[in-house]
Enzyme design. Structure first.
Site, PDB file in Angstrom:
ATOM      1  N   ASN A   1     -59.907  27.648  83.995  1.00 22.64           N
ATOM      2  CA  ASN A   1     -59.060  26.945  84.966  1.00 22.64           C
ATOM      3  C   ASN A   1     -57.824  26.281  84.376  1.00 22.64           C
ATOM      4  O   ASN A   1     -56.786  26.263  85.020  1.00 22.64           O
ATOM      5  CB  ASN A   1     -59.883  25.981  85.824  1.00 22.64           C
TER       6      ASN A   1
ATOM      7  N   GLU B   1     -63.560  13.255  75.433  1.00 20.34           N
ATOM      8  CA  GLU B   1     -62.341  13.718  74.765  1.00 20.34           C
ATOM      9  C   GLU B   1     -61.222  12.729  75.080  1.00 20.34           C
ATOM     10  O   GLU B   1     -61.365  11.862  75.943  1.00 20.34           O
ATOM     11  CB  GLU B   1     -61.984  15.120  75.263  1.00 20.34           C
TER      12      GLU B   1
ATOM     13  N   CYS C   1     -62.464  20.594  87.324  1.00 23.20           N
ATOM     14  CA  CYS C   1     -63.777  19.964  87.126  1.00 23.20           C
ATOM     15  C   CYS C   1     -63.879  18.644  87.871  1.00 23.20           C
ATOM     16  O   CYS C   1     -64.949  18.251  88.289  1.00 23.20           O
ATOM     17  CB  CYS C   1     -64.020  19.757  85.637  1.00 23.20           C
TER      18      CYS C   1
ATOM     19  N   GLU D   1     -68.101  19.310  77.993  1.00 21.47           N
ATOM     20  CA  GLU D   1     -67.386  18.842  79.195  1.00 21.47           C
ATOM     21  C   GLU D   1     -67.767  19.807  80.301  1.00 21.47           C
ATOM     22  O   GLU D   1     -67.372  20.981  80.267  1.00 21.47           O
ATOM     23  CB  GLU D   1     -65.865  18.879  78.967  1.00 21.47           C
TER      24      GLU D   1
HETATM   25  P1  NAD Z   1     -68.274  29.189  82.262  1.00 22.96           P
HETATM   26  O1  NAD Z   1     -69.340  28.265  81.821  1.00 22.96           O
HETATM   27  O2  NAD Z   1     -68.644  30.412  82.976  1.00 22.96           O
HETATM   28  O3  NAD Z   1     -67.413  29.658  80.992  1.00 22.96           O
HETATM   29  C1  NAD Z   1     -66.780  28.735  80.143  1.00 22.96           C
HETATM   30  C2  NAD Z   1     -66.605  29.379  78.783  1.00 22.96           C
HETATM   31  O4  NAD Z   1     -67.883  29.540  78.184  1.00 22.96           O
HETATM   32  C3  NAD Z   1     -65.983  30.771  78.820  1.00 22.96           C
HETATM   33  O5  NAD Z   1     -65.144  30.942  77.701  1.00 22.96           O
HETATM   34  C4  NAD Z   1     -67.210  31.668  78.726  1.00 22.96           C
HETATM   35  O6  NAD Z   1     -66.915  32.939  78.204  1.00 22.96           O
HETATM   36  C5  NAD Z   1     -68.064  30.872  77.772  1.00 22.96           C
HETATM   37  N1  NAD Z   1     -69.517  31.138  77.854  1.00 22.96           N
HETATM   38  C6  NAD Z   1     -70.226  31.437  78.953  1.00 22.96           C
HETATM   39  N2  NAD Z   1     -71.522  31.601  78.618  1.00 22.96           N
HETATM   40  C7  NAD Z   1     -71.609  31.403  77.283  1.00 22.96           C
HETATM   41  C8  NAD Z   1     -72.681  31.448  76.338  1.00 22.96           C
HETATM   42  N3  NAD Z   1     -73.943  31.725  76.702  1.00 22.96           N
HETATM   43  N4  NAD Z   1     -72.406  31.178  75.037  1.00 22.96           N
HETATM   44  C9  NAD Z   1     -71.150  30.882  74.642  1.00 22.96           C
HETATM   45  N5  NAD Z   1     -70.094  30.857  75.487  1.00 22.96           N
HETATM   46  C10 NAD Z   1     -70.320  31.098  76.789  1.00 22.96           C
HETATM   47  O7  NAD Z   1     -67.235  28.308  83.087  1.00 22.96           O
HETATM   48  P2  NAD Z   1     -65.928  28.786  83.853  1.00 22.96           P
HETATM   49  O8  NAD Z   1     -66.354  29.487  85.094  1.00 22.96           O
HETATM   50  O9  NAD Z   1     -65.007  29.455  82.917  1.00 22.96           O
HETATM   51  O10 NAD Z   1     -65.259  27.380  84.225  1.00 22.96           O
HETATM   52  C11 NAD Z   1     -65.623  26.646  85.328  1.00 22.96           C
HETATM   53  C12 NAD Z   1     -66.579  25.541  84.931  1.00 22.96           C
HETATM   54  O11 NAD Z   1     -65.996  24.715  83.923  1.00 22.96           O
HETATM   55  C13 NAD Z   1     -66.873  24.598  86.086  1.00 22.96           C
HETATM   56  O12 NAD Z   1     -68.239  24.269  86.077  1.00 22.96           O
HETATM   57  C14 NAD Z   1     -66.037  23.380  85.764  1.00 22.96           C
HETATM   58  O13 NAD Z   1     -66.470  22.177  86.342  1.00 22.96           O
HETATM   59  C15 NAD Z   1     -66.110  23.344  84.279  1.00 22.96           C
HETATM   60  N6  NAD Z   1     -64.987  22.568  83.731  1.00 22.96           N
HETATM   61  C16 NAD Z   1     -65.245  21.329  83.185  1.00 22.96           C
HETATM   62  C17 NAD Z   1     -64.183  20.553  82.712  1.00 22.96           C
HETATM   63  C18 NAD Z   1     -64.395  19.189  82.092  1.00 22.96           C
HETATM   64  O14 NAD Z   1     -63.517  18.726  81.365  1.00 22.96           O
HETATM   65  N7  NAD Z   1     -65.508  18.519  82.343  1.00 22.96           N
HETATM   66  C19 NAD Z   1     -62.889  21.051  82.797  1.00 22.96           C
HETATM   67  C20 NAD Z   1     -62.674  22.309  83.365  1.00 22.96           C
HETATM   68  C21 NAD Z   1     -63.742  23.058  83.823  1.00 22.96           C
END
Ligand code: NAD
Length: 496
Positions: free
Chosen positions: A155, A465, A287, A253
């Site tokens: 995102n 962070e 998020c 996060e």
């Molecule tokens: P996601 O968890 O599907 O993927 C995030 C990252 O993790 C990607 O690079 C993905 O390839 C990697 N990943 C996925 N499974 C993995 C595994 N088993 N091992 C290692 N890496 C892995 O999330 P998304 O769909 O890309 O993003 C949306 C999510 O992120 C939402 O839940 C959102 O709330 C969260 N988010 C949190 C924050 C925050 O600062 N708290 C900020 C932005 C997004």
């Protein structure tokens, strides 16, 4: 003749590496459904290469670079990003469909993070600790940990990556980042800024690929000393399990289901604008999305009328255009998720007030668009109030009184952020203290800054962070004891 989309390489050791041995992942522009590039689907071999290069750069120099020099290079990186901010913002829009004006604002703010942590780089000192025994001179030093693995979501890849990169580099660590397979191009291009700014080769490396493939290979690589992850709770817990089984620190996060609470004494126009900003900015794909609006029953009808009127007029369209207010959903699986949760809202009896479907307009054909959606009279136990949708879907829940507002706000597994709208100063302080959330905004929403800590409580994460202290998470503390009057003591008893 059809021109095939450009095939990007990995970024390892200060340059693009073709990675022709890897399969490729097509990069989709969610605004029109067209494939405009492809990235390598790296496996354990490429990940190991990146970690070894990063480890070499750490031991070969960056870990020992004088702090003022690290600060100088970080400042120079900030200048390079400033010069390329528009180009990088446009790439992010093609990658994830967010508005150009949102991405321009993010990219223009980014140099501020590198300048802030450049200021911290030469202030990373330990302490001298006085002992009862005056012959002892005790002090601590802070050392970098080594290679930091950063895993980022689709995102806001550069902003959320920067929250990790800037403090990690300021402390003297080197980095391997694995961006989301849905939005990797901006990070690959961003890597070029490090070379341009004068970072030694190997300090900043990018591997692309899936989470289960490249992501897991990175987290489990024995050369990685720390993991910083931003993404969903499901992937976060897999990453945390892998990191803790290797006994290395991990920062998470994660997601949220943040309450945006409007009290009866709120400045109403500002509150409605704050509700919009909370959930329809970036199409709810943030998020901190204020996805649960808690509205005092005393002003419920007024707020709902005003909100519905404004939401119906949201200009959905091409994210590159200045007049557009909401772009597409970033990728096909996300669109399916949004649709299925909206269906669950209807099935569970919430009142669909606005939107709730893909738009029919022919100008949006091919894109992954979903109408801005408002559910009224939501019960906090419904799925649309409990699960993170990560899309433009607002669940409005009425409440009676402050106590009930706080109870509903905290009745969620998440604890990332919350908004309060009130002109009553005492209430603002009181409710801010009672909310179980890492960030509380009063009469504003979705504000972030390099010097303000950001992190989630409960299922929204581990650690935080931003802010000066975040840099400590990228160091290890060494305690040094110096006996200034060596003597023969009892070798069989502990010195306490
Ligand atoms: P996601 O968890 O599907 O993927 C995030 C990252 O993790 C990607 O690079 C993905 O390839 C990697 N990943 C996925 N499974 C993995 C595994 N088993 N091992 C290692 N890496 C892995 O999330 P998304 O769909 O890309 O993003 C949306 C999510 O992120 C939402 O839940 C959102 O709330 C969260 N988010 C949190 C924050 C925050 O600062 N708290 C900020 C932005 C997004």
């Amino acid at each position: 003749m059809k021109v095939s989309p450009p095939r990007l390489g990995l970024f390892i050791g200060g340059r693009q590496v073709p990675a022709e041995e890897c399969d490729t992942i097509p990069v989709l522009n969610p605004a029109n459904g067209e494939v405009w590039a492809s990235i390598p689907d790296a496996g354990p071999e490429q990940v190991a290469q990146a970690v070894e290069v990063a480890s070499g750069a750490f031991h070969g120099g960056w870990g020992k670079t004088p702090p003022s020099q690290r600060a100088r290079i970080l400042r120079s990186l900030a200048d390079v990003i400033e010069g390329r901010s528009d180009e990088l913002a446009q790439i992010e829009v093609r990658d994830n469909g967010k508005l150009l004006r949102e991405m321009r604002a993010q990219l223009r703010a980014l140099p501020g993070w590198y300048r802030y942590y450049a200021g911290v780089a030469d202030k990373l000192h330990g302490e001298t600790i006085p002992m009862d025994d005056a012959s002892l001179f005790n002090f601590t030093v802070r050392e970098p940990v080594g290679v930091v693995a950063c895993i980022t979501p689709w995102n806001s890849p550069l902003l959320l990556g920067t929250w990790k990169f800037a403090p990690a580099l300021a402390a003297g660590n080197t980095i391997v980042v694995k961006p989301s397979e849905h939005a990797s191009v901006s990070t690959l291009r961003f890597a070029e800024c490090f070379a341009e700014a004068g970072f030694p080769a190997g300090v900043f490396n990018v591997v692309t690929g899936t989470g289960k493939g490249a992501g897991m290979a990175l987290v489990t690589h024995p050369g990685v000393a720390k993991v910083c992850f931003t993404g969903s709770g499901a992937a976060g817990s897999q990453v945390a399990s892998a990191a803790t089984s290797r006994l290395i620190p991990v920062t998470l996060e994660l997601g949220g289901k943040s309450p945006n609470i409007v009290f009866a004494d709120a400045p109403l126009d500002a509150a409605v604008s704050g509700l919009l900003a909370g959930i329809f900015a970036a199409g709810g794909q943030t998020c901190v999305a204020g996805s649960r609006a808690l509205v005092s029953r005393e002003i419920y009808q007024t707020i709902m009328d005003s909100l519905a009127d404004r939401v119906r007029r949201i200009n959905l369209g091409d994210p590159m255009l200045d007049a557009t207010e909401m772009g597409p959903i970033a990728n096909p699986p996300q669109l399916v998720k949004v649709e299925s949760l909206v269906e669950s809202g209807v099935e569970q009896g919430a009142r669909l007030l606005v939107g709730g479907r893909r738009p029919s307009s022919s100008t949006l054909k091919g894109g992954l668009f979903f109408e801005p959606t408002v559910f009224a009279d939501v019960d906090n136990h419904m799925r649309i109030a409990r699960e993170e949708i990560f899309g433009p879907v607002l669940s409005v829940i009425p409440f009676d009184g402050e106590e009930e507002a706080v109870r509903i706000a905290n009745d969620t597994p998440y604890g990332l952020a919350a908004g309060i709208w009130t002109m009553d100063l005492a209430r603002a302080h009181r409710v801010a203290r009672l909310l179980d959330a890492g960030t509380v905004w009063v009469n504003t929403y979705r504000a972030v800054a390099p010097n303000m800590p950001f992190g989630g409580f409960k299922s929204s994460g581990i650690g935080s962070e931003n802010g000066a202290n975040a840099v400590h998470d990228f160091t290890r503390v060494k305690s040094v004891w110096i006996e200034t009057e060596p003597a023969v003591g009892d070798p069989f008893a502990i010195k306490v």
